[in-house]
Design an enzyme around this catalytic site. Sequence first.
Site, short mmCIF file in Angstrom:
data_model
loop_
_atom_site.label_atom_id
_atom_site.label_comp_id
_atom_site.label_asym_id
_atom_site.label_seq_id
_atom_site.Cartn_x
_atom_site.Cartn_y
_atom_site.Cartn_z
N THR A 1 0.82 -1.21 0.00
CA THR A 1 0.00 0.00 0.00
C THR A 1 0.85 1.26 0.00
O THR A 1 1.94 1.27 0.58
CB THR A 1 -0.84 -0.03 1.30
OG1 THR A 1 -1.65 -1.18 1.27
CG2 THR A 1 -1.66 1.21 1.49
N THR B 1 0.70 -0.83 6.38
CA THR B 1 0.82 -1.62 5.16
C THR B 1 1.11 -3.05 5.58
O THR B 1 1.59 -3.30 6.68
CB THR B 1 1.92 -1.07 4.23
OG1 THR B 1 2.05 -1.92 3.09
CG2 THR B 1 3.26 -0.98 4.92
N GLY B 2 0.78 -3.98 4.69
CA GLY B 2 0.98 -5.38 5.03
C GLY B 2 -0.35 -6.11 5.05
O GLY B 2 -1.31 -5.67 4.41
N GLY C 1 -3.65 -6.85 5.52
CA GLY C 1 -4.74 -5.99 5.97
C GLY C 1 -5.69 -6.65 6.95
O GLY C 1 -6.23 -6.00 7.84
N ASP D 1 -7.62 -3.59 4.75
CA ASP D 1 -7.60 -2.52 5.76
C ASP D 1 -7.60 -1.12 5.16
O ASP D 1 -8.01 -0.15 5.82
CB ASP D 1 -6.37 -2.69 6.66
CG ASP D 1 -5.06 -2.67 5.89
OD1 ASP D 1 -5.03 -3.12 4.73
OD2 ASP D 1 -4.05 -2.21 6.46
N ARG E 1 -13.07 -9.30 -1.75
CA ARG E 1 -12.25 -9.02 -0.57
C ARG E 1 -11.98 -7.52 -0.43
O ARG E 1 -11.64 -6.85 -1.40
CB ARG E 1 -10.92 -9.78 -0.68
CG ARG E 1 -10.00 -9.63 0.54
CD ARG E 1 -8.90 -8.63 0.33
NE ARG E 1 -7.92 -8.64 1.41
CZ ARG E 1 -6.93 -7.75 1.54
NH1 ARG E 1 -6.80 -6.79 0.65
NH2 ARG E 1 -6.09 -7.81 2.55
N1 ASP Z 1 -2.72 -3.63 3.45
C1 ASP Z 1 -2.99 -3.98 2.09
C2 ASP Z 1 -4.16 -4.91 2.04
O1 ASP Z 1 -4.22 -5.82 2.85
C3 ASP Z 1 -1.84 -4.58 1.37
C4 ASP Z 1 -0.46 -4.08 1.70
O2 ASP Z 1 -0.27 -3.02 2.22
O3 ASP Z 1 0.51 -4.77 1.48
O4 ASP Z 1 -4.97 -4.78 1.17
#
Ligand code: ASP
Length: 328
Positions: free
Chosen positions: A189, A240-241, A243, A220, A217
């Site tokens: 993100t 980020t990561g 979600g 976050d 889907r």
């Molecule tokens: N947080 C984002 C999601 O889960 C993806 C990401 O930031 O890597 O959609």
Amino acid sequence: MKISRRKFIQTTSVISTGILTSNVFPEKLTNKIKYTANKEKPLVIATWYHGLPASEKAFEILSSGGTVLDAVEKGINVVENNPNVHSVGLGGYPDAEGNVTLDSCIMDSNGNSGAVAYLNDIKNPISVARLVKEKTPHVLLVGKGAQEFALKNGFKKENLLTPEVKRIWEKWKSTNKKMHDPVKNNHDTIGLLALDKNGNISGGVSTSGWAYKIPGRVGDSAIIGASLFVDNNVGAACSTGLGERAIETVGSFLIVEKMREGYSPLEACKFAIDRLKKYDDFNSFQVSYLALNKNGEYAAFSNKKNFKYAVVTTTFNKVLESDYLLKP
Ligand code: ASP
């Protein structure tokens, strides 16, 4: 039209830091830190390498007298418009059926927010999210409704699945039956937090989310409190990561509440990462946070190595390596 919004209320609980298997040792944290005087306003921080051009754009807007909300939106637009960033906007990885669906949210200095989820064929979800905030009595519009709202407000429909990404998706589809593993390099993100010279804060987040996700889907990045929270009296945080985990632990809200209690941005981020330890797969997924406070102190913290973040101030312009919990 200005819309008043309810505030989130949530309590926070125990703390720990540093050691994966330990539980509570609050003495390791320096509670009630006094904020240091800020020498670096304006300040922009943002996630990953693509956070740098986004932060530079945001900083340029702040330096030329633009609003902090414009800085957030236009900074994030830079990444959304870049077809080579495969985790945001145009050129983002699609869901399992080949549809690029976008999530985004924005929050201003007055605590007003707007968000879109599962938005198709509109490459600037952060700008649509801003309009949700400014032109509707709602916080979140989803899917078809969000797209119709965008089209009515002058946004253009375009195919976000670039030929390059289409090829990558087709290859995935021909060889895989399952969703893409979220721990692989298939997401990231753009989350951006900005502080203007008067100490006003806003933030935004935009993503195409988990590559090859189940259609429908939402991550976050559309959820205020999970991927983003701003309180102009305190500070802001974004994520980020994975979600799903940021939603389940309401991470960004937790960080801002911890800063309200007097913890530094770094300590506050550690609380949110610590909250993830209860999940059995804590060692395999990745969640990372950024935070800044009212005085221009900022930090990043991640459960895992390799989270990068950009910082732009009057004297500094760099991508930094975040500290992280899971050290060998
Ligand atoms: N947080 C984002 C999601 O889960 C993806 C990401 O930031 O890597 O959609």
